[in-house]
Design an enzyme around this catalytic site. Sequence first.
Site, short mmCIF file in Angstrom:
data_model
loop_
_atom_site.label_atom_id
_atom_site.label_comp_id
_atom_site.label_asym_id
_atom_site.label_seq_id
_atom_site.Cartn_x
_atom_site.Cartn_y
_atom_site.Cartn_z
N GLU A 71 10.52 -0.22 7.71
CA GLU A 71 9.61 -0.82 6.74
C GLU A 71 9.86 -0.29 5.33
O GLU A 71 9.86 -1.04 4.36
CB GLU A 71 8.16 -0.60 7.16
CG GLU A 71 7.77 -1.42 8.39
CD GLU A 71 6.36 -1.14 8.87
OE1 GLU A 71 5.66 -0.32 8.24
OE2 GLU A 71 5.96 -1.74 9.89
N HIS A 104 2.04 -7.18 8.36
CA HIS A 104 1.22 -6.60 9.44
C HIS A 104 0.26 -7.60 10.05
O HIS A 104 -0.56 -7.24 10.90
CB HIS A 104 0.45 -5.38 8.91
CG HIS A 104 1.32 -4.19 8.64
ND1 HIS A 104 2.12 -4.09 7.53
CD2 HIS A 104 1.53 -3.06 9.36
CE1 HIS A 104 2.78 -2.93 7.56
NE2 HIS A 104 2.44 -2.30 8.65
#
Length: 225
Positions: A71, A104
Amino acid sequence: MGFRLEGIFPAALLPLLLTMILFLGPLMQLSMDCPCDLADGLKVVLAPRSWARCLTDMRWLRNQVIAPLTEELVFRACMLPMLAPCTGLGPAVFTCPLFFGVAHFHHIIEQLRFRQSSVGSIFLSAVFQFSYTAVFGAYTAFLFIRTGHLIGPVLCHSFCNYMGFPAVCAALEHPQRRPLLAGYALGVGLFLLLLQPLTDPKLYGSLPLCVLLERAGDSKAPLCS
């Protein structure tokens, strides 16, 4: 992309220290609620068997190693150098986290699929998570720009994944809530006080992203000094 040896030791230690200071209250809470004392806790943490067990746990690897590394690589090391020449550093710091927060949203699909809660509470949880991850993404983008390294954001990301969101409601009801809340307040205060000094670019050598902006003609980026 933040892969370099110059200034790597302060880039690994100082951002992590800064983040741990911010989490002073939650760390105190964790220590108070832990049934073992400090010596026993250190033995567990440093034991090779404990690390071997962690390294064979796919959930631990995902949360502490794979997710932080991938990420931060995508949303900081890759995205920031592409956005910053177009928008400037300031807007880029606040734009990247929006993509990070949206990434997310897959948790909503999981919760809806398994009917873990009502639809309303699932979407409220998603809004909260988006806000939290966006703020955290802005913080790690700030660290990436100010240090010129990827290792600091990755370690901070791993630490925050381990700690989770601070349990403020539990702290308010804790038997030792006064010293605990004082720890929360002290942590936030020290974090704000030390944010600029501990991320001073002079500690980390040349900043590749700032050099890139200078070549593009933007020599007045405030985050670079």
